[in-house]
Write a protein that holds these residues in place. Structure first.
Motif, PDB file in Angstrom:
ATOM      1  N   GLU A 246     -12.466 -15.914 -10.666  1.00 26.62           N
ATOM      2  CA  GLU A 246     -13.306 -14.804 -10.239  1.00 26.62           C
ATOM      3  C   GLU A 246     -14.019 -15.146  -8.931  1.00 26.62           C
ATOM      4  N   ASP A 247     -14.538 -16.361  -8.838  1.00 24.77           N
ATOM      5  CA  ASP A 247     -15.259 -16.765  -7.628  1.00 24.77           C
ATOM      6  C   ASP A 247     -14.354 -16.742  -6.403  1.00 24.77           C
ATOM      7  N   LYS A 248     -13.145 -17.263  -6.609  1.00 27.39           N
ATOM      8  CA  LYS A 248     -12.180 -17.318  -5.505  1.00 27.39           C
ATOM      9  C   LYS A 248     -11.834 -15.905  -5.030  1.00 27.39           C
ATOM     10  N   PHE A 249     -11.570 -15.013  -6.001  1.00 23.18           N
ATOM     11  CA  PHE A 249     -11.157 -13.653  -5.647  1.00 23.18           C
ATOM     12  C   PHE A 249     -12.281 -12.892  -4.959  1.00 23.18           C
ATOM     13  N   ARG A 250     -13.500 -13.069  -5.473  1.00 25.27           N
ATOM     14  CA  ARG A 250     -14.647 -12.411  -4.825  1.00 25.27           C
ATOM     15  C   ARG A 250     -14.849 -12.935  -3.411  1.00 25.27           C
ATOM     16  N   GLU A 251     -14.637 -14.245  -3.257  1.00 19.01           N
ATOM     17  CA  GLU A 251     -14.785 -14.857  -1.931  1.00 19.01           C
ATOM     18  C   GLU A 251     -13.788 -14.221  -0.951  1.00 19.01           C
ATOM     19  N   LEU A 252     -12.534 -14.040  -1.414  1.00 17.23           N
ATOM     20  CA  LEU A 252     -11.513 -13.421  -0.562  1.00 17.23           C
ATOM     21  C   LEU A 252     -11.887 -11.976  -0.248  1.00 17.23           C
ATOM     22  N   MET A 253     -12.392 -11.271  -1.266  1.00 17.03           N
ATOM     23  CA  MET A 253     -12.688  -9.848  -1.115  1.00 17.03           C
ATOM     24  C   MET A 253     -13.846  -9.583  -0.154  1.00 17.03           C
ATOM     25  N   PHE A 254     -14.840 -10.476  -0.166  1.00 19.24           N
ATOM     26  CA  PHE A 254     -16.041 -10.210   0.632  1.00 19.24           C
ATOM     27  C   PHE A 254     -16.158 -11.121   1.858  1.00 19.24           C
ATOM     28  N   ALA A 255     -15.042 -11.765   2.222  1.00 19.27           N
ATOM     29  CA  ALA A 255     -15.084 -12.673   3.368  1.00 19.27           C
ATOM     30  C   ALA A 255     -15.330 -11.900   4.658  1.00 19.27           C
ATOM     31  N   LYS A 256     -16.116 -12.504   5.546  1.00 21.18           N
ATOM     32  CA  LYS A 256     -16.394 -11.850   6.836  1.00 21.18           C
ATOM     33  C   LYS A 256     -15.608 -12.543   7.940  1.00 21.18           C
ATOM     34  N   GLY A 257     -15.232 -11.776   8.933  1.00 21.90           N
ATOM     35  CA  GLY A 257     -14.612 -12.364  10.125  1.00 21.90           C
ATOM     36  C   GLY A 257     -13.104 -12.501  10.055  1.00 21.90           C
ATOM     37  N   ASN A 258     -12.498 -12.186   8.906  1.00 25.89           N
ATOM     38  CA  ASN A 258     -11.036 -12.297   8.815  1.00 25.89           C
ATOM     39  C   ASN A 258     -10.334 -11.023   9.261  1.00 25.89           C
ATOM     40  N   LEU A 259     -10.898  -9.890   8.912  1.00 21.05           N
ATOM     41  CA  LEU A 259     -10.306  -8.611   9.300  1.00 21.05           C
ATOM     42  C   LEU A 259     -11.154  -8.024  10.410  1.00 21.05           C
ATOM     43  N   SER A 260     -10.468  -7.403  11.391  1.00 19.51           N
ATOM     44  CA  SER A 260     -11.221  -6.948  12.557  1.00 19.51           C
ATOM     45  C   SER A 260     -12.114  -5.745  12.246  1.00 19.51           C
ATOM     46  N   ARG A 261     -11.653  -4.846  11.338  1.00 18.18           N
ATOM     47  CA  ARG A 261     -12.437  -3.626  11.115  1.00 18.18           C
ATOM     48  C   ARG A 261     -13.061  -3.568   9.725  1.00 18.18           C
ATOM     49  N   ASP A 262     -12.956  -4.630   8.977  1.00 15.36           N
ATOM     50  CA  ASP A 262     -13.376  -4.542   7.586  1.00 15.36           C
ATOM     51  C   ASP A 262     -13.786  -5.932   7.111  1.00 15.36           C
ATOM     52  N   ILE A 263     -14.422  -5.990   5.951  1.00  5.92           N
ATOM     53  CA  ILE A 263     -14.590  -7.306   5.355  1.00  5.92           C
ATOM     54  C   ILE A 263     -13.484  -7.487   4.332  1.00  5.92           C
ATOM     55  N   GLY A 264     -13.129  -8.735   4.091  1.00 11.50           N
ATOM     56  CA  GLY A 264     -12.013  -9.021   3.202  1.00 11.50           C
ATOM     57  C   GLY A 264     -11.099 -10.063   3.807  1.00 11.50           C
ATOM     58  N   THR A 265      -9.948 -10.278   3.192  1.00  9.57           N
ATOM     59  CA  THR A 265      -9.019 -11.301   3.657  1.00  9.57           C
ATOM     60  C   THR A 265      -7.596 -10.770   3.595  1.00  9.57           C
ATOM     61  N   ASN A 266      -6.801 -11.182   4.568  1.00 10.75           N
ATOM     62  CA  ASN A 266      -5.389 -10.867   4.575  1.00 10.75           C
ATOM     63  C   ASN A 266      -4.655 -12.155   4.220  1.00 10.75           C
ATOM     64  N   VAL A 267      -4.127 -12.245   3.010  1.00 11.97           N
ATOM     65  CA  VAL A 267      -3.431 -13.481   2.626  1.00 11.97           C
ATOM     66  C   VAL A 267      -1.934 -13.318   2.864  1.00 11.97           C
ATOM     67  N   ILE A 268      -1.353 -14.322   3.486  1.00  7.98           N
ATOM     68  CA  ILE A 268       0.064 -14.242   3.876  1.00  7.98           C
ATOM     69  C   ILE A 268       0.892 -15.186   3.007  1.00  7.98           C
ATOM     70  N   GLY A 269       2.011 -14.676   2.502  1.00  7.91           N
ATOM     71  CA  GLY A 269       3.019 -15.456   1.786  1.00  7.91           C
ATOM     72  C   GLY A 269       2.477 -16.578   0.933  1.00  7.91           C
ATOM     73  N   LYS A 270       2.622 -17.802   1.454  1.00 14.02           N
ATOM     74  CA  LYS A 270       2.298 -18.984   0.663  1.00 14.02           C
ATOM     75  C   LYS A 270       0.802 -19.082   0.351  1.00 14.02           C
ATOM     76  N   ASP A 271      -0.049 -18.487   1.241  1.00 14.56           N
ATOM     77  CA  ASP A 271      -1.496 -18.511   0.973  1.00 14.56           C
ATOM     78  C   ASP A 271      -1.809 -17.828  -0.352  1.00 14.56           C
ATOM     79  N   ALA A 272      -1.085 -16.738  -0.636  1.00 16.90           N
ATOM     80  CA  ALA A 272      -1.311 -16.007  -1.886  1.00 16.90           C
ATOM     81  C   ALA A 272      -0.979 -16.895  -3.085  1.00 16.90           C
ATOM     82  N   VAL A 273       0.042 -17.754  -2.902  1.00 20.58           N
ATOM     83  CA  VAL A 273       0.412 -18.684  -3.978  1.00 20.58           C
ATOM     84  C   VAL A 273      -0.664 -19.759  -4.094  1.00 20.58           C
ATOM     85  N   ASP A 274      -1.135 -20.282  -2.946  1.00 18.07           N
ATOM     86  CA  ASP A 274      -2.178 -21.317  -2.964  1.00 18.07           C
ATOM     87  C   ASP A 274      -3.467 -20.811  -3.593  1.00 18.07           C
TER      88      ASP A 274
END
Lengths: 242, 69
Positions: A184-212
């Motif tokens: 839960e902590d990890k997912f919330r961290e991804l969801m509310f991360a700042k600075g990753n998306l230019s117009r929004d808060i959140g995270t864009n996880v690519i391929g292997k990152d989603a597995v990690d």
């Protein structure tokens, strides 16, 4: 690409003109003249593409996956003894929360083995669907955007609306953490991360990152997915024999 | 209704366009047909869970829809 031979003589009679026209149409539409025939498969495939559509019909410029198409298919797959497993292919930008969660719940509660693949993208409400299968794959180049729910429509009471959205978000978070290896902590961290998306808060996880991050089981495409699904089907049949 | 998407909502909900589509239920899945500029219907997409249906040549995207209506 197939191009017409300049030296070929034109067929004089009407009928072969028509078949020739049919062939030309086919070449223009498909780039080939014939597609192979196949036996009925014991693996059924559902593609989730574009916007996921639920209570409201979206304007037709949207490519949509409709709740009323997918849910009966899932029921049919679950109850048909000739169908052994489900492959769910995702390339979605998200969509209606309730329809997305309904599809995810249906897939997660199926007795028949299911494998999901994220190709291209499995964003927003695509995330719970991607984790709903018994096993999940993500293509190396595919991405998943995890971000908070945004508000659309009329606000009558601000605190009530806020609570409603908060609840919606909780439903998504709970579903994802119950059906994947992420915390839960990890997912919330991804969801509310700042600075990753230019117009929004959140995270864009690519391929292997989603597995990690524990969201998806393994990187891979259609080959590994079908192999895994066959493995799960055999496992299930082995269990039933015992 | 809450739309949870990465696409800008103004693009999703934009009403002005002239794409005309209709749905045809057939014995092997639902076919989504789109109208071209000359008023002819062509297959835009097939919705079916049976992968064998996607190999039917008359259901290939871009094929003209032969049926009477």
């Amino acid at each position: 690409m197939a191009e017409e031979q300049p030296n070929q003589p034109n067929e004089p009679d009407q009928q072969s003109d028509e078949t020739a026209q049919g062939l030309v149409d086919k070449i223009q539409a498909l780039g080939e003249t014939n597609v192979p025939k196949a036996e009925n498969s014991d693996i059924h495939v559902i593609t989730v593409i574009g916007q996921i559509e639920g209570h409201m019909q979206l304007p037709p410029q949207n490519k949509t996956t409709k709740y009323e198409h997918i849910i009966p298919q899932l029921v049919a797959i679950e109850q048909n003894p000739k169908i052994k497993g489900l492959l769910l292919v995702l390339n979605t930008v998200g969509g209606d929360v309730e329809a997305g969660l309904a599809i995810a719940e249906m897939v997660a509660s199926m007795d028949k083995p299911s494998v999901t693949i994220v190709l291209g993208g499995g964003h927003s409400i695509g995330v719970p669907i991607a984790v709903a299968g018994d096993y999940s794959f993500i293509a190396e180049t595919a991405t998943m955007t995890i971000h908070p729910i945004r508000l659309n429509g009329m606000v009558v009471g601000v605190p009530q609306t806020f609570e409603y959205i908060e609840e919606m978000q909780e439903r998504i978070i709970k579903f994802v953490i119950h059906h994947s290896n992420t915390t839960e902590d990890k997912f919330r961290e991804l969801m509310f991360a700042k600075g990753n998306l230019s117009r929004d808060i959140g995270t864009n996880v690519i391929g292997k990152d989603a597995v990690d991050h524990g969201l998806i089981h393994s990187p891979g495409g259609v080959g590994p997915a079908i192999r895994k699904l066959n493995e799960l089907i055999q496992e299930k049949e082995g269990n039933m024999l015992q | 209704m809450i739309i949870y998407t990465t696409m800008p909502l103004e693009d999703v909900l934009q009403e002005e366009n002239d794409t005309e589509v209709k749905y045809k239920d057939t014995s092997s899945g639902t076919v989504i047909l789109q109208k071209d500029e000359e008023g002819r219907w062509f297959v835009q997409r097939l919705v079916s869970s049976n992968p064998a249906d996607y190999l039917r040549s008359d259901y290939q995207p871009g094929e003209w829809w032969q049926s009477d209506d």
